[in-house]
Design a protein around this motif. Structure first.
Motif, PDB file in Angstrom:
ATOM      1  N   LYS A 152      12.122 -19.049  -1.253  1.00  0.00           N
ATOM      2  CA  LYS A 152      11.656 -18.156  -2.310  1.00  0.00           C
ATOM      3  C   LYS A 152      10.228 -18.553  -2.651  1.00  0.00           C
ATOM      4  O   LYS A 152       9.973 -19.708  -3.029  1.00  0.00           O
ATOM      5  N   PHE A 153       9.286 -17.617  -2.492  1.00  0.00           N
ATOM      6  CA  PHE A 153       7.872 -17.912  -2.689  1.00  0.00           C
ATOM      7  C   PHE A 153       7.270 -17.010  -3.762  1.00  0.00           C
ATOM      8  O   PHE A 153       7.583 -15.808  -3.838  1.00  0.00           O
ATOM      9  N   LEU A 154       6.370 -17.564  -4.552  1.00  0.00           N
ATOM     10  CA  LEU A 154       5.565 -16.780  -5.481  1.00  0.00           C
ATOM     11  C   LEU A 154       4.431 -16.120  -4.692  1.00  0.00           C
ATOM     12  O   LEU A 154       3.787 -16.766  -3.860  1.00  0.00           O
ATOM     13  N   VAL A 155       4.198 -14.829  -4.948  1.00  0.00           N
ATOM     14  CA  VAL A 155       3.158 -14.104  -4.211  1.00  0.00           C
ATOM     15  C   VAL A 155       2.285 -13.328  -5.195  1.00  0.00           C
ATOM     16  O   VAL A 155       2.606 -13.168  -6.374  1.00  0.00           O
ATOM     17  N   ARG A 156       1.171 -12.819  -4.668  1.00  0.00           N
ATOM     18  CA  ARG A 156       0.376 -11.852  -5.418  1.00  0.00           C
ATOM     19  C   ARG A 156       0.514 -10.498  -4.729  1.00  0.00           C
ATOM     20  O   ARG A 156       0.820 -10.434  -3.530  1.00  0.00           O
ATOM     21  N   VAL A 157       0.272  -9.423  -5.476  1.00  0.00           N
ATOM     22  CA  VAL A 157       0.434  -8.078  -4.928  1.00  0.00           C
ATOM     23  C   VAL A 157      -0.804  -7.251  -5.248  1.00  0.00           C
ATOM     24  O   VAL A 157      -1.750  -7.724  -5.886  1.00  0.00           O
ATOM     25  N   GLY A 158      -0.775  -5.966  -4.827  1.00  0.00           N
ATOM     26  CA  GLY A 158      -1.920  -5.096  -5.026  1.00  0.00           C
ATOM     27  C   GLY A 158      -2.138  -4.703  -6.478  1.00  0.00           C
ATOM     28  O   GLY A 158      -1.205  -4.648  -7.284  1.00  0.00           O
ATOM     29  N   ARG A 159      -3.383  -4.406  -6.793  1.00  0.00           N
ATOM     30  CA  ARG A 159      -3.744  -4.012  -8.151  1.00  0.00           C
ATOM     31  C   ARG A 159      -3.321  -2.571  -8.452  1.00  0.00           C
ATOM     32  O   ARG A 159      -3.216  -1.749  -7.543  1.00  0.00           O
ATOM     33  N   ASN A 160      -3.140  -2.287  -9.707  1.00  0.00           N
ATOM     34  CA  ASN A 160      -2.771  -0.933 -10.142  1.00  0.00           C
ATOM     35  C   ASN A 160      -4.046  -0.131 -10.411  1.00  0.00           C
ATOM     36  O   ASN A 160      -4.409   0.163 -11.547  1.00  0.00           O
ATOM     37  N   GLU A 161      -4.752   0.197  -9.339  1.00  0.00           N
ATOM     38  CA  GLU A 161      -5.981   0.979  -9.484  1.00  0.00           C
ATOM     39  C   GLU A 161      -6.335   1.623  -8.151  1.00  0.00           C
ATOM     40  O   GLU A 161      -5.758   1.295  -7.107  1.00  0.00           O
ATOM     41  N   LYS A 162      -7.272   2.537  -8.193  1.00  0.00           N
ATOM     42  CA  LYS A 162      -7.806   3.166  -6.991  1.00  0.00           C
ATOM     43  C   LYS A 162      -9.276   2.787  -6.871  1.00  0.00           C
ATOM     44  O   LYS A 162      -9.976   2.693  -7.880  1.00  0.00           O
ATOM     45  N   LYS A 163      -9.704   2.588  -5.604  1.00  0.00           N
ATOM     46  CA  LYS A 163     -11.069   2.100  -5.398  1.00  0.00           C
ATOM     47  C   LYS A 163     -11.571   2.522  -4.030  1.00  0.00           C
ATOM     48  O   LYS A 163     -10.792   2.597  -3.071  1.00  0.00           O
ATOM     49  N   TYR A 164     -12.871   2.775  -3.944  1.00  0.00           N
ATOM     50  CA  TYR A 164     -13.461   3.104  -2.644  1.00  0.00           C
ATOM     51  C   TYR A 164     -13.611   1.817  -1.833  1.00  0.00           C
ATOM     52  O   TYR A 164     -14.197   0.829  -2.293  1.00  0.00           O
ATOM     53  N   LEU A 165     -13.059   1.828  -0.598  1.00  0.00           N
ATOM     54  CA  LEU A 165     -13.158   0.686   0.301  1.00  0.00           C
ATOM     55  C   LEU A 165     -14.006   1.076   1.506  1.00  0.00           C
ATOM     56  O   LEU A 165     -13.671   2.024   2.227  1.00  0.00           O
ATOM     57  N   GLU A 166     -15.075   0.352   1.713  1.00  0.00           N
ATOM     58  CA  GLU A 166     -15.961   0.632   2.842  1.00  0.00           C
ATOM     59  C   GLU A 166     -15.214   0.503   4.168  1.00  0.00           C
ATOM     60  O   GLU A 166     -15.497   1.229   5.129  1.00  0.00           O
ATOM     61  N   MET A 167     -14.233  -0.399   4.233  1.00  0.00           N
ATOM     62  CA  MET A 167     -13.487  -0.614   5.469  1.00  0.00           C
ATOM     63  C   MET A 167     -12.768   0.645   5.928  1.00  0.00           C
ATOM     64  O   MET A 167     -12.736   0.965   7.117  1.00  0.00           O
ATOM     65  N   SER A 168     -12.186   1.380   4.989  1.00  0.00           N
ATOM     66  CA  SER A 168     -11.462   2.605   5.338  1.00  0.00           C
ATOM     67  C   SER A 168     -12.321   3.855   5.173  1.00  0.00           C
ATOM     68  O   SER A 168     -11.984   4.920   5.703  1.00  0.00           O
ATOM     69  N   GLY A 169     -13.411   3.738   4.431  1.00  0.00           N
ATOM     70  CA  GLY A 169     -14.304   4.874   4.228  1.00  0.00           C
ATOM     71  C   GLY A 169     -13.775   5.905   3.260  1.00  0.00           C
ATOM     72  O   GLY A 169     -14.210   7.064   3.273  1.00  0.00           O
ATOM     73  N   ARG A 170     -12.850   5.511   2.386  1.00  0.00           N
ATOM     74  CA  ARG A 170     -12.315   6.459   1.417  1.00  0.00           C
ATOM     75  C   ARG A 170     -11.760   5.703   0.207  1.00  0.00           C
ATOM     76  O   ARG A 170     -11.634   4.473   0.227  1.00  0.00           O
TER      77      ARG A 170
END
Length: 308
Positions: A166-184
């Protein structure tokens, strides 16, 4: 024409009979079989253990393990893989775990470049699993499932219904953002679903998805700057879709237990090694969003709705 006396002819016949039936040729065949059997037994003994003749650094670790797999795969009666080999030698996982920057820091040792640390020490032995051990491990792989509950910030590894880790993890943020990697513009929340592990990245490139720039050093929680470690990333496929959602280590464990990432699931460095060797390609995974769970005391509790 010269004729041999009858007595000499009889003696020669008797000698030929003795030569034919006293087994020099048969003994030779039998001796050859005995030697072959001995050699096979010797190979079997040699096959069980591989001595490490020089220190193997983290940066050369995967090449070295691959070389053992390549050499001995043709000598085993099952397909030998890296995961089978290492799971049959659990001390290797323990050694790799202790290349974790923060575990070394707790031992008053500063590590600038994890890749230069010793992964396998000279004089140690690696056991090649026999067919029985291999079958048991292959069955264990088939029964293994990775379970991640997003609002609980928890990753669990199960074999059948037994929780192994059983491991403690971090997850994605509750927001939307432009990412240059995906271009959207991307929804940064971690995606849910059921699927499998589809890819391992054993020597990952570290790229900031916001600006698509590759980076080679990191600032740790203690504000020290170090080289980035070489620890495998794991790619998932959920409901038949690859979201580019990875499970990978973070060099900043202060972010564990938080919605902090761009969608990926983050673990600490030591836990990432365990997860990698318990999640070969094809391992089942479930990522869920359950607010109603049981705590350690078995009590029903309601988690904070981090994605509202």
């Amino acid at each position: 024409m010269f004729k041999l006396p009858l007595k000499i002819v009889m003696v020669l016949i008797i000698l030929l009979i003795i030569i034919r039936f006293c087994c020099p040729r048969d003994e030779g065949v039998e001796m050859s079989l005995r030697l072959d059997t001995f050699n096979n037994e010797s190979d079997s003994i040699e096959l069980q253990r591989v001595e490490i003749h020089q220190d193997i650094l983290v940066e050369n670790y995967f090449q070295y393990v691959d070389s053992i797999v390549c050499k001995y795969d043709s000598l085993t009666n099952y397909p030998l893989t890296e995961h089978l080999l290492v799971r049959a030698n659990s001390w290797i996982i323990d050694t790799l775990q202790h290349t974790d920057y923060y575990l070394m820091k707790a031992r008053d040792s500063f590590v600038y470049n994890q890749k230069k640390m010793i992964a396998l020490r000279k004089g140690a032995f690696i056991n090649i699993p026999d067919s029985i051990a291999a079958d048991q491990l292959l069955y264990a792989f088939q029964q293994t499932k990775i379970d991640i509950n997003i609002p609980e910030f928890t990753l669990r590894i199960y074999e059948d219904s037994v929780q192994l880790y059983k491991f403690l993890v971090r997850v994605g943020r509750n927001e939307k953002k432009y990412l240059e990697m995906s271009g959207r513009i991307q929804d940064l929340k971690t995606k849910t679903g059921e699927g499998t592990i589809v890819r391992h990245v054993r020597n990952p490139r570290y790229v900031n998805p916001v600006n698509n720039h590759e980076y080679f050093v990191t600032r740790r929680d203690d504000q020290e700057v170090t080289k980035l470690p070489q620890i495998p990333f794991i790619e998932t496929e959920l409901n038949g879709v690859r979201h580019g959602q990875l499970i990978h280590p973070t060099t900043n464990p202060v972010t564990l237990g938080k919605a902090y990432s761009n969608g990926c699931i983050g673990t600490n460095e030591a836990d990432a090694w365990i997860l990698y060797y318990y999640a070969p390609i094809g391992t089942k995974i479930k990522i869920r969003y359950d607010l109603n769970v049981q705590n350690e005391k078995g009590e029903q509790i309601v988690l904070k709705d981090i994605y509202q």
